[in-house]
Motif scaffolding. Structure first.
Motif, PDB file in Angstrom:
ATOM      1  N   ASP A 160      17.397  14.698  -8.746  1.00  0.00           N
ATOM      2  CA  ASP A 160      16.355  15.703  -8.545  1.00  0.00           C
ATOM      3  C   ASP A 160      16.088  16.369  -9.896  1.00  0.00           C
ATOM      4  O   ASP A 160      16.975  16.988 -10.487  1.00  0.00           O
ATOM      5  CB  ASP A 160      16.834  16.741  -7.531  1.00  0.00           C
ATOM      6  N   LYS A 161      14.885  16.248 -10.374  1.00  0.00           N
ATOM      7  CA  LYS A 161      14.547  16.763 -11.701  1.00  0.00           C
ATOM      8  C   LYS A 161      14.583  18.292 -11.784  1.00  0.00           C
ATOM      9  O   LYS A 161      14.503  18.861 -12.872  1.00  0.00           O
ATOM     10  CB  LYS A 161      13.181  16.232 -12.136  1.00  0.00           C
ATOM     11  N   ARG A 162      14.727  18.952 -10.664  1.00  0.00           N
ATOM     12  CA  ARG A 162      14.817  20.415 -10.672  1.00  0.00           C
ATOM     13  C   ARG A 162      16.221  20.901 -11.038  1.00  0.00           C
ATOM     14  O   ARG A 162      16.416  22.076 -11.319  1.00  0.00           O
ATOM     15  CB  ARG A 162      14.416  20.968  -9.298  1.00  0.00           C
ATOM     16  N   ILE A 163      17.188  19.993 -11.037  1.00  0.00           N
ATOM     17  CA  ILE A 163      18.560  20.375 -11.379  1.00  0.00           C
ATOM     18  C   ILE A 163      18.665  20.593 -12.881  1.00  0.00           C
ATOM     19  O   ILE A 163      18.352  19.703 -13.670  1.00  0.00           O
ATOM     20  CB  ILE A 163      19.565  19.290 -10.927  1.00  0.00           C
ATOM     21  N   GLU A 164      19.077  21.775 -13.286  1.00  0.00           N
ATOM     22  CA  GLU A 164      19.150  22.100 -14.706  1.00  0.00           C
ATOM     23  C   GLU A 164      20.478  21.669 -15.302  1.00  0.00           C
ATOM     24  O   GLU A 164      21.482  21.503 -14.607  1.00  0.00           O
ATOM     25  CB  GLU A 164      18.944  23.605 -14.888  1.00  0.00           C
ATOM     26  N   LYS A 165      20.479  21.528 -16.629  1.00  0.00           N
ATOM     27  CA  LYS A 165      21.637  20.964 -17.316  1.00  0.00           C
ATOM     28  C   LYS A 165      22.881  21.843 -17.203  1.00  0.00           C
ATOM     29  O   LYS A 165      24.001  21.350 -17.268  1.00  0.00           O
ATOM     30  CB  LYS A 165      21.297  20.732 -18.792  1.00  0.00           C
ATOM     31  N   ASN A 166      22.699  23.130 -17.027  1.00  0.00           N
ATOM     32  CA  ASN A 166      23.854  24.027 -16.910  1.00  0.00           C
ATOM     33  C   ASN A 166      24.345  24.166 -15.475  1.00  0.00           C
ATOM     34  O   ASN A 166      25.279  24.919 -15.193  1.00  0.00           O
ATOM     35  CB  ASN A 166      23.523  25.409 -17.484  1.00  0.00           C
ATOM     36  N   SER A 167      23.738  23.420 -14.557  1.00  0.00           N
ATOM     37  CA  SER A 167      24.122  23.471 -13.159  1.00  0.00           C
ATOM     38  C   SER A 167      25.370  22.624 -12.916  1.00  0.00           C
ATOM     39  O   SER A 167      25.598  21.602 -13.573  1.00  0.00           O
ATOM     40  CB  SER A 167      22.983  22.962 -12.275  1.00  0.00           C
ATOM     41  N   GLU A 168      26.181  23.031 -11.940  1.00  0.00           N
ATOM     42  CA  GLU A 168      27.349  22.239 -11.563  1.00  0.00           C
ATOM     43  C   GLU A 168      26.946  20.911 -10.945  1.00  0.00           C
ATOM     44  O   GLU A 168      27.745  19.976 -10.894  1.00  0.00           O
ATOM     45  CB  GLU A 168      28.219  23.034 -10.577  1.00  0.00           C
ATOM     46  N   LEU A 169      25.725  20.827 -10.470  1.00  0.00           N
ATOM     47  CA  LEU A 169      25.239  19.592  -9.848  1.00  0.00           C
ATOM     48  C   LEU A 169      24.798  18.556 -10.876  1.00  0.00           C
ATOM     49  O   LEU A 169      24.604  17.387 -10.543  1.00  0.00           O
ATOM     50  CB  LEU A 169      24.065  19.910  -8.905  1.00  0.00           C
ATOM     51  N   TYR A 170      24.636  18.983 -12.125  1.00  0.00           N
ATOM     52  CA  TYR A 170      24.183  18.075 -13.174  1.00  0.00           C
ATOM     53  C   TYR A 170      25.339  17.147 -13.555  1.00  0.00           C
ATOM     54  O   TYR A 170      26.450  17.619 -13.854  1.00  0.00           O
ATOM     55  CB  TYR A 170      23.724  18.875 -14.390  1.00  0.00           C
ATOM     56  N   PRO A 171      25.153  15.820 -13.549  1.00  0.00           N
ATOM     57  CA  PRO A 171      26.257  14.887 -13.812  1.00  0.00           C
ATOM     58  C   PRO A 171      26.870  15.096 -15.195  1.00  0.00           C
ATOM     59  O   PRO A 171      26.156  15.237 -16.190  1.00  0.00           O
ATOM     60  CB  PRO A 171      25.580  13.517 -13.723  1.00  0.00           C
TER      61      PRO A 171
END
Length: 241
Positions: A160-171
């Motif tokens: 999901d392109k809405r996930i930001e790089k500082n998010s825990e969801l970002y791989p």
């Protein structure tokens, strides 16, 4: 000075001068090749000759691809894997028919000097296929992933392109690098004849081995140029099926 990245060539020599001319490449520029120079069209050995000479006049970085591993193994041992022969290897062997043992040795040395990946001063990673380690490419334990992995690209495509790089969801795999440039998986599989950007990954393999074109991109501006489709440059050949 500019830096250009070039996708998979697969023996299609006629496309290479086209894109260098279209991009107006000079001897002051850096050229980063993403691997798979051989297997497909009829001029694999001639592509390697061209690149060896290009490296004498330009600053080039050559990443090794899976097809290059197979070809290097054949040049070293005289025996080719069956999977290689049915995926363009037989055409590559034919392209070497008029090459001397000394010339083959020069090509073997060239393959040996190719890099598994390159990280530039801006923390941009250039690799043929991918890697699986959450700690980054340098911590990869199964090194063949550099040449064969597709999971990095598949993961980026489905994010999901809405996930930001500082998010825990970002791989975690994607957090290590500003950008990642790959080849290996043709964009024409996804109904695109152009490079595809997914999250911070750019895929430059635009299907030159098949019905697509060869692509060169300015990594700073993201402007890109393409050759004629390889099937039009080699109308009497089939390329890879």
């Amino acid at each position: 000075m500019k830096t250009f990245v070039i996708g998979d060539i697969h023996g299609g020599l006629k496309a290479l001068p086209q894109i260098l001319k279209k991009a107006k490449v000079t001897t002051e520029d850096t050229l980063i090749f993403l691997g798979d120079y051989v297997d497909g069209w009829s001029e694999s050995a001639q592509v390697i000759d061209y690149l060896i000479n290009l490296n004498r006049t330009h600053h080039c970085i050559f990443i090794k691809g899976n097809h290059d591993i197979w070809c290097e193994d054949w040049l070293r041992t005289g025996k080719g894997e069956v999977v290689w022969e049915i995926n363009g290897g037989n055409e590559t062997k034919d392209s070497y028919m008029d090459f001397s043992e000394e010339e083959k040795q020069e090509h073997l040395d060239f393959f040996k000097e190719m890099k598994p990946y390159h990280i530039d001063s801006e923390n941009r990673l250039f690799i043929h296929a991918g890697f699986t380690s959450m700690h980054g490419v340098e911590k990869e334990t199964f090194k063949l992933n550099y040449y064969f992995d597709r999971t990095l690209w598949e993961m980026a495509l489905t994010m999901d392109k809405r996930i930001e790089k500082n998010s825990e969801l970002y791989p975690n795999r994607l957090k290590h690098y500003q950008e990642i440039y790959i080849g290996h998986t043709p964009t024409i599989r996804y109904n695109s004849k152009q490079p595809i950007n997914a999250i911070n990954i750019w895929n430059l393999d635009t299907g030159a081995a098949f019905t697509g074109a060869l692509t060169i991109m300015d990594i700073d501006t993201k402007e890109y140029w393409q050759s004629e489709p390889l099937k039009d440059l080699y109308p009497k050949e089939k390329g890879r099926n």
